[in-house]
Write a protein that holds these residues in place. Structure first.
Motif, PDB file in Angstrom:
ATOM      1  N   GLN A 166       0.518  -1.175  -0.159  1.00  0.00           N
ATOM      2  CA  GLN A 166      -0.098   0.163   0.250  1.00  0.00           C
ATOM      3  C   GLN A 166       1.061   1.210  -0.190  1.00  0.00           C
ATOM      4  OE1 GLN A 166      -3.111   0.774   3.535  1.00  0.00           O
ATOM      5  NE2 GLN A 166      -3.965   1.322   2.356  1.00  0.00           N
ATOM      6  N   THR A 167       2.319   1.289   0.352  1.00  0.00           N
ATOM      7  CA  THR A 167       2.844   2.561   0.989  1.00  0.00           C
ATOM      8  C   THR A 167       3.749   2.885  -0.191  1.00  0.00           C
ATOM      9  OG1 THR A 167       2.818   2.062   3.103  1.00  0.00           O
ATOM     10  CG2 THR A 167       4.983   2.914   2.273  1.00  0.00           C
ATOM     11  N   ARG A 168       4.063   1.014  -0.911  1.00  0.00           N
ATOM     12  CA  ARG A 168       4.788   1.345  -2.452  1.00  0.00           C
ATOM     13  C   ARG A 168       4.236   1.345  -3.450  1.00  0.00           C
ATOM     14  NH1 ARG A 168      10.523  -1.574  -0.107  1.00  0.00           N
ATOM     15  NH2 ARG A 168      11.097  -1.183   1.852  1.00  0.00           N
ATOM     16  N   LYS A 169       2.636   0.726  -3.390  1.00  0.00           N
ATOM     17  CA  LYS A 169       1.889   1.106  -4.903  1.00  0.00           C
ATOM     18  C   LYS A 169       3.467   0.254  -5.452  1.00  0.00           C
ATOM     19  CE  LYS A 169      -0.092   4.710  -5.108  1.00  0.00           C
ATOM     20  NZ  LYS A 169      -0.132   5.459  -3.064  1.00  0.00           N
ATOM     21  N   SER A 170       2.965  -1.074  -4.744  1.00  0.00           N
ATOM     22  CA  SER A 170       3.760  -2.541  -5.598  1.00  0.00           C
ATOM     23  C   SER A 170       2.820  -3.895  -5.028  1.00  0.00           C
ATOM     24  CB  SER A 170       4.676  -2.907  -4.198  1.00  0.00           C
ATOM     25  OG  SER A 170       4.636  -3.324  -3.004  1.00  0.00           O
ATOM     26  N   GLY A 171       2.508  -4.636  -5.803  1.00  0.00           N
ATOM     27  CA  GLY A 171       1.642  -5.955  -5.772  1.00  0.00           C
ATOM     28  C   GLY A 171       2.367  -6.956  -4.822  1.00  0.00           C
ATOM     29  N   VAL A 172       1.539  -7.653  -4.229  1.00  0.00           N
ATOM     30  CA  VAL A 172       1.084  -9.557  -3.710  1.00  0.00           C
ATOM     31  C   VAL A 172       0.677 -10.102  -4.104  1.00  0.00           C
ATOM     32  CG1 VAL A 172       1.176  -9.775  -1.324  1.00  0.00           C
ATOM     33  CG2 VAL A 172       1.851  -8.016  -1.454  1.00  0.00           C
ATOM     34  N   CYS A 173       0.626 -11.562  -4.129  1.00  0.00           N
ATOM     35  CA  CYS A 173       0.178 -12.234  -4.398  1.00  0.00           C
ATOM     36  C   CYS A 173       0.302 -13.335  -3.814  1.00  0.00           C
ATOM     37  CB  CYS A 173       0.812 -12.328  -6.012  1.00  0.00           C
ATOM     38  SG  CYS A 173      -0.003 -14.156  -6.370  1.00  0.00           S
ATOM     39  N   LEU A 174      -0.689 -14.208  -3.237  1.00  0.00           N
ATOM     40  CA  LEU A 174      -0.592 -15.503  -2.749  1.00  0.00           C
ATOM     41  C   LEU A 174      -1.558 -16.797  -3.460  1.00  0.00           C
ATOM     42  CD1 LEU A 174      -1.066 -17.183   0.191  1.00  0.00           C
ATOM     43  CD2 LEU A 174      -3.161 -16.078   0.275  1.00  0.00           C
TER      44      LEU A 174
END
Length: 304
Positions: A166-174
């Motif tokens: 949220q802070t870095r405007k990056s992505g996360v995948c599970l």
């Protein structure tokens, strides 16, 4: 000697190397390697004060202290198998007869660099796994069978990854990876074979992802992989296809012979810049996708 070093530097520059440091003696080379790590060291077998083999031994001791691997090549005018055996008994990675051929030098340097890269990647992965395991044991967040983190550990790490995204405007995948009909493996072969299967799947998954990715055991027959990424185009669907191939296509060797299994994968991703979902919703969507993948057939994935 100085002329030889200059010629060597020019040869290395011609084949694309730029970070080249020149030493006038073995002691100076060791000091340079101590000050800043090197991937490959080229040294003369015969040098004043410190021979090439003595330098090799000193570099190996230095590498042990800082958990690093330096590939070492020796230049020598010696010929014959005895010299070759002596060099390799001392742990040299390769050696070149003087004067070296330009193409041979390029090939040997490339090979030595690859050896160093493979060693150091393995050391980095081992360090990361050991550090993670120490953290898990201290917090009672480890799965005792596989040595992976448990579901609680996944929730803590995934929550931290989503906050960072949220802070870095990056992505996360599970990605949830389940062994299809695992109960049948236990019933047909025994629970000991089933436990062996779980450890083998865990090992294959570890080898298929980056050292920074988080792998945990999510349930009796299910593993979870949490991944952070920066590129908007990631993760590509071929990632999940590769995980299916890694975990479920090749048979597993056991005391009962080769055992074939299939896997199903359900994945859910937070895209860069999107609103962050509550952790329970994020995991829940991945679990729903896993159920859809199981319903659709074996060795498949659902990612949406």
């Amino acid at each position: 000697m100085r002329f030889s070093r200059i010629v060597l530097e020019q040869s290395l520059q011609k084949i694309g190397y730029s970070d080249i440091r020149l030493a006038t003696s073995g002691e100076e080379a060791l000091a340079m390697a101590t000050e800043r790590r090197a991937d490959v060291v080229l040294a003369d077998w015969v040098m004043p004060e410190m021979s090439g083999l003595e330098l090799l031994g000193a570099i190996r001791r230095l590498d042990e202290q800082r958990h690093w691997y330096t590939a070492v090549l020796l230049f020598t005018a010696k010929g014959g198998n005895e010299a070759l055996l002596e060099a390799f008994r001392h742990g040299v990675d390769d050696y070149l007869t003087k004067p070296p051929d330009h193409d041979e030098l390029a090939a040997r340097i490339y090979g030595a660099g690859r050896i160093a890269s493979l060693h150091n990647a393995l050391l980095q992965t081992t360090d990361a796994v050991q550090a993670a395991n120490r953290e898990l044991l201290a917090a009672n967040q480890i799965d005792t069978l596989t040595g992976l983190g448990n579901r609680r550990y996944l929730e803590l790490r995934l929550e931290a990854m989503l906050l960072s995204a949220q802070t870095r405007k990056s992505g996360v995948c599970l990605a949830l990876v389940a062994i299809d009909h695992f109960k049948q493996v236990n019933e047909r072969y025994s629970y000991d074979v089933g436990d062996e299967m779980l450890n083998n799947v865990a090992l294959r998954l570890r080898n298929a992802v980056r050292p920074t990715d988080v792998i945990t055991r999510h349930g009796e027959d299910t593993f979870a992989i949490a991944m952070a990424y920066q590129e908007p185009s990631h993760p590509r669907p071929d990632l999940f296809a590769r995980l299916v191939e890694t975990a479920g296509v090749r048979p597993y060797a056991s005391d009962m012979g080769n055992i074939e299994i299939t896997v199903s994968i359900g994945a859910h991703c937070h895209q860069p810049g999107a609103a962050t979902e509550p952790l329970s919703d994020f995991i829940g969507t991945a679990e729903e996708n896993l159920s859809a993948a199981k319903a659709a057939g074996r060795n498949g994935y659902v990612y949406r």
